[in-house]
Enzyme design. Sequence first.
Site, short mmCIF file in Angstrom:
data_model
loop_
_atom_site.label_atom_id
_atom_site.label_comp_id
_atom_site.label_asym_id
_atom_site.label_seq_id
_atom_site.Cartn_x
_atom_site.Cartn_y
_atom_site.Cartn_z
N ASN A 108 -10.71 48.84 43.37
CA ASN A 108 -11.69 48.95 44.46
C ASN A 108 -12.58 47.73 44.57
OD1 ASN A 108 -12.81 49.69 41.96
ND2 ASN A 108 -14.41 50.91 42.90
N ASP A 124 -15.58 56.94 33.93
CA ASP A 124 -15.53 56.76 35.39
C ASP A 124 -16.66 55.82 35.84
OD1 ASP A 124 -14.07 57.25 37.68
OD2 ASP A 124 -15.30 58.93 38.32
#
Length: 419
Positions: A96, A306
């Site tokens: 990303n 995460d």
Amino acid sequence: MTTLLKSATIIDASSPYHKQTKDILITDGVITQIDNSITLKEPHEAVKLDNLHVSTGWFDTSVSFGEPGYEERETIKHGLLVAAKSGFTSVAVNANTNPIIDNKAAVEFLINKANGFATNLYPIAALTQQSKGIEMSEMYDMQQSGAIAFGDHKKPIENDNLLKIALLYTQNFNGLVLSFPKNNQIAGEGVANEGVNSTRLGLKGTPALAEEMQISRDLFLLEYTSGKLHIPTISTEKSTELIREAKKKGLDVTCSVAIHNLFLTDDELYGFDGNKKVDPPLRTSKDIKALLKGLKDGTIDIITSDHNPIDIEHKKVEFSTAKDGTIGLESAFGVLNSVLDLETISKCLSENPKNRFGIKNNSIQKSELANLTLFTPSFKYTFEKENIISTSKNSIFMNKELNGKVYGIYNNNQLILNS
């Protein structure tokens, strides 16, 4: 370089010294001796730390930095230092970025930028071109360049046939497909777990059904294709049950859970703090109980921080418009050590993720390369801003009571310790 770790309790089920307290001698990056007491005359670095524990190096399978494109959030250089001081000898970095990591040159850029650091970086390349979910990326070429898996970060694969083809195609080179568990049509514009709290707070809800429907679809396609699938960051009781049943069928599926989904519920949302906005959202205590059970019985294979740095301009805004994501590397062990035993933590941060993503897992024994995480499980503290090393400060665990402290790592013939 000679390093001597004094009185280290070894946590490594694959080692003959598991749960024993030993001195560990490392010479030029290799473990050369393990004994009750080692004394050296030649120059060396002795590491004597309070209640020192050592496990095989931890591997985080879902880390976002920012570079290229979002260096104001985190650079690769500084991000790898954060990972090292948080106990991680390896991280898998998501695609990303800007541009998206969807081609051979982009994969090689990440690997080259990370060369020479104590923490290893492994790229997760985009499954589809520009992560738009329309056309598959050139996965084989990217794997040859060093990508270890393929997935569009936090973006579900909406096209059923595309996922089917990806699961079939990657079998030619033993590729691992990641499919984010979210049905956008069901989730809609939800920003919090659909339930009592979202109703009371007037927040649009994302039902657990949105995650569970997507997992059901993915497992049907996996059974049809006999592919190799990893489902990142599940968050509900039913999701755990679905994967448990799939494993009983013999499907080649693994899954992970984000640390914050093991520790915090949607009760946290009453302050409308944008740092508490994550995807998948914080769920219920019932879900947490099921997730912890799933970790202990082997249904859930991997734990991830995460870690996702977000700049303050996109977090200190109205809750509904805040970007999803929290940093999690620095707080990872302190949280996990509050809810799980050391053996489960080690297995789900080291052995399981390395096996699934094809990374060698070095045991703690003589003649093995030293790939070690150094920590103490007996250190209670309140997580505050001063504990954050990351450039971005968007931690979901601010002011939480945690238990356990990371001292650092030894990897790639480098010792990195927190000051």
